[in-house]
Design a protein around this motif. Structure first.
Motif, PDB file in Angstrom:
ATOM      1  N   LYS A  20      74.186  54.170  33.809  1.00 52.17           N
ATOM      2  CA  LYS A  20      73.042  55.070  33.700  1.00 52.17           C
ATOM      3  C   LYS A  20      72.088  54.640  32.587  1.00 52.17           C
ATOM      4  N   ALA A  21      72.570  53.771  31.692  1.00 53.54           N
ATOM      5  CA  ALA A  21      71.714  53.296  30.604  1.00 53.54           C
ATOM      6  C   ALA A  21      70.732  52.223  31.078  1.00 53.54           C
ATOM      7  N   ILE A  22      70.994  51.622  32.247  1.00 50.81           N
ATOM      8  CA  ILE A  22      70.083  50.606  32.783  1.00 50.81           C
ATOM      9  C   ILE A  22      68.814  51.300  33.260  1.00 50.81           C
ATOM     10  N   GLU A  23      67.680  50.857  32.763  1.00 47.69           N
ATOM     11  CA  GLU A  23      66.431  51.535  33.072  1.00 47.69           C
ATOM     12  C   GLU A  23      65.686  50.943  34.251  1.00 47.69           C
ATOM     13  N   GLY A  81      75.632  49.817  43.697  1.00 44.12           N
ATOM     14  CA  GLY A  81      76.301  50.982  43.126  1.00 44.12           C
ATOM     15  C   GLY A  81      75.662  51.538  41.877  1.00 44.12           C
ATOM     16  N   LEU A  82      74.492  51.002  41.516  1.00 48.92           N
ATOM     17  CA  LEU A  82      73.805  51.546  40.348  1.00 48.92           C
ATOM     18  C   LEU A  82      73.254  52.925  40.685  1.00 48.92           C
ATOM     19  N   PRO A  83      73.153  53.798  39.692  1.00 49.40           N
ATOM     20  CA  PRO A  83      72.685  55.170  39.956  1.00 49.40           C
ATOM     21  C   PRO A  83      71.223  55.198  40.412  1.00 49.40           C
ATOM     22  N   ASN A  84      70.821  56.299  41.034  1.00 48.97           N
ATOM     23  CA  ASN A  84      69.459  56.453  41.530  1.00 48.97           C
ATOM     24  C   ASN A  84      68.415  56.333  40.432  1.00 48.97           C
ATOM     25  N   SER A  85      68.818  56.561  39.200  1.00 48.46           N
ATOM     26  CA  SER A  85      67.875  56.531  38.079  1.00 48.46           C
ATOM     27  C   SER A  85      67.391  55.124  37.741  1.00 48.46           C
ATOM     28  N   PHE A 105      77.348  50.583  23.069  1.00 51.78           N
ATOM     29  CA  PHE A 105      78.329  50.379  24.131  1.00 51.78           C
ATOM     30  C   PHE A 105      79.368  49.314  23.797  1.00 51.78           C
ATOM     31  N   GLY A 106      79.353  48.810  22.580  1.00 50.82           N
ATOM     32  CA  GLY A 106      80.340  47.820  22.172  1.00 50.82           C
ATOM     33  C   GLY A 106      80.245  46.533  22.965  1.00 50.82           C
ATOM     34  N   LEU A 107      79.021  46.062  23.184  1.00 50.27           N
ATOM     35  CA  LEU A 107      78.803  44.860  23.987  1.00 50.27           C
ATOM     36  C   LEU A 107      78.841  43.610  23.116  1.00 50.27           C
ATOM     37  N   THR A 108      79.165  42.488  23.720  1.00 53.72           N
ATOM     38  CA  THR A 108      79.177  41.202  23.017  1.00 53.72           C
ATOM     39  C   THR A 108      78.043  40.339  23.556  1.00 53.72           C
TER      40      THR A 108
END
Length: 399
Positions: free
Chosen positions: A52-55, A81-85, A274-277
């Motif tokens: 949901k954080a993907i804009e 499968g990404l959300p509608n947003s 999100f603790g990403l590398t």
């Protein structure tokens, strides 16, 4: 009020294998399905990221019509499968479409308009030919000589570059052979395993005796282009296909291909949240125009511009992905810019691996960011010529 530019990081990079067009594994596979596979592969690399954080999804495609029309970016985002947003936009800069998509996504983050973006490219040259299904040139192109180059076939522009830059047939064939040798060695060493998402293909064959349809499922894991039987003697036997007394052949040109790539970009805020590398930081981008009839030399103008924007020199580049549209233009660019040939396409290029037009920028970007991390190198550059007379270059830094 001025706003400070923030960094944009690539936190995931995935691509499909590259299939040979018309006779390869993906000849019946829709490009949006290939893009879905690449997107899911990228998402699998960042399991802690909330989708949901993907804009937005920005996807490049050189021929956005037919099965890769109807805003493929939005359709694939939903099918993945990404959300509608999550929004979606499909962009076109011909061969640099995938790289331009990455640049646009990075810029949204750099100016503070987004924190997480997905970018990439997809192209099926099996289902949509190089000039599209119904090409229609503006008639004005043919009224004045200075515009005629817009309508030139890519092979003819390569012949003009070979003539003007004095690139011999022997040099082109040797370059092509090296591309295959490097690609085969890279496959044997598993160099592409971090970036490739295997794709399952279902093949259906009618049984004329029983009237039934036989179904076979197989998983494609490797690029189909590299050929173990490539040799200088074999390349020398091929006839020029674009000019009667030319030097550009099918063997020293890029392969028409099918494939897709997807990268996820994030701001420093999102990385921490999100603790990403991060794999790499997107440093700079430049595009420049050149005469359409010699479009292959576009990188000669784009590379210095990208380096100036990054505050770097050629000596700073550890890895260079130069899209091998044709051996002739690749050699002209290497010689004119002064690129270190040992750092150009260490794992082979489009002559061996294939060139699915709008997807190539994303595919080769995935190669760069994983190679920089794997080999602990600092700066990598991706550059390519672009139809109608353009060049593009993007620079990445290992994070």
């Amino acid at each position: 009020m001025s706003q400070q530019i923030q960094d944009a990081y690539i936190v995931a990079a995935s691509r499909t294998p590259i299939g040979r067009s018309h006779r390869g594994a993906f000849r019946h596979t829709r490009p949006d399905d290939l893009l879905v596979a690449a997107m899911r592969g990228a998402l699998a690399q960042v399991p802690t990221l909330d989708p949901k954080a993907i804009e937005d999804a920005i996807i490049g495609c050189a021929m956005p019509e037919g099965p890769q029309g109807l805003n493929m970016a939005r359709v694939a985002a939903l099918l993945a499968g990404l959300p509608n947003s999550v929004g979606g936009i499909t962009v076109n800069r011909f061969c640099a479409s995938g790289l331009s998509a990455i640049q646009m996504a990075a810029d949204r983050i750099r100016v503070g308009e987004a924190d997480v973006m997905i970018a990439g490219g997809a192209e099926s040259m099996s289902l949509v030919p190089m000039s599209g299904n119904t090409p229609s040139f503006n008639p004005t192109i043919f009224e004045r000589d200075e515009h005629l180059g817009i309508a030139y076939g890519m092979g003819l522009t390569a012949e003009k570059v070979a003539t003007q830059w004095k690139v011999s047939r022997e040099a082109q064939d040797a370059f092509a052979l090296a591309s295959h040798q490097k690609a085969l060695a890279a496959q044997a060493a598993g160099e592409f395993s971090d970036e490739i998402t295997p794709v399952e293909v279902i093949e259906r064959t009618p049984d004329l005796d029983t009237g039934e349809v036989r179904t076979r499922t197989r998983t494609v894991t490797l690029d189909e282009g590299p050929r173990v039987d490539t040799s200088l003697a074999g390349l020398a036997r091929l006839k020029a296909v674009f000019a009667a007394r030319g030097s550009v052949t099918a063997g020293n040109s890029s392969q028409t291909s099918d494939g897709a790539g997807a990268l996820i970009l994030a701001s420093d805020k999102a990385v921490r949240q999100f603790g990403l590398t991060p794999l790499a930081r997107f440093v700079s981008f430049a595009s420049r125009g050149v005469p359409p009839e010699i479009m292959g030399i576009g990188p000669i103008e784009a590379i210095p511009a990208a380096l100036r924007s990054a505050g770097l020199s050629l000596a700073d580049l550890d890895w260079i992905e130069l899209n091998e549209a044709f051996a002739a233009q690749s050699l002209a660019v290497i010689d004119s810019v002064g690129l270190d040939a040992a750092r150009v396409n260490p794992l082979g290029g489009a002559i061996a691996l294939g060139h699915p037009l709008g997807a190539t920028g994303a595919i080769r970007a995935a190669t760069i960011v994983h190679a920089l991390r794997r080999r602990q190198l600092k700066y990598g550059m991706l550059t390519m010529c672009v139809g109608t007379g353009q060049g593009a270059a993007g620079i990445f830094e290992r994070a």
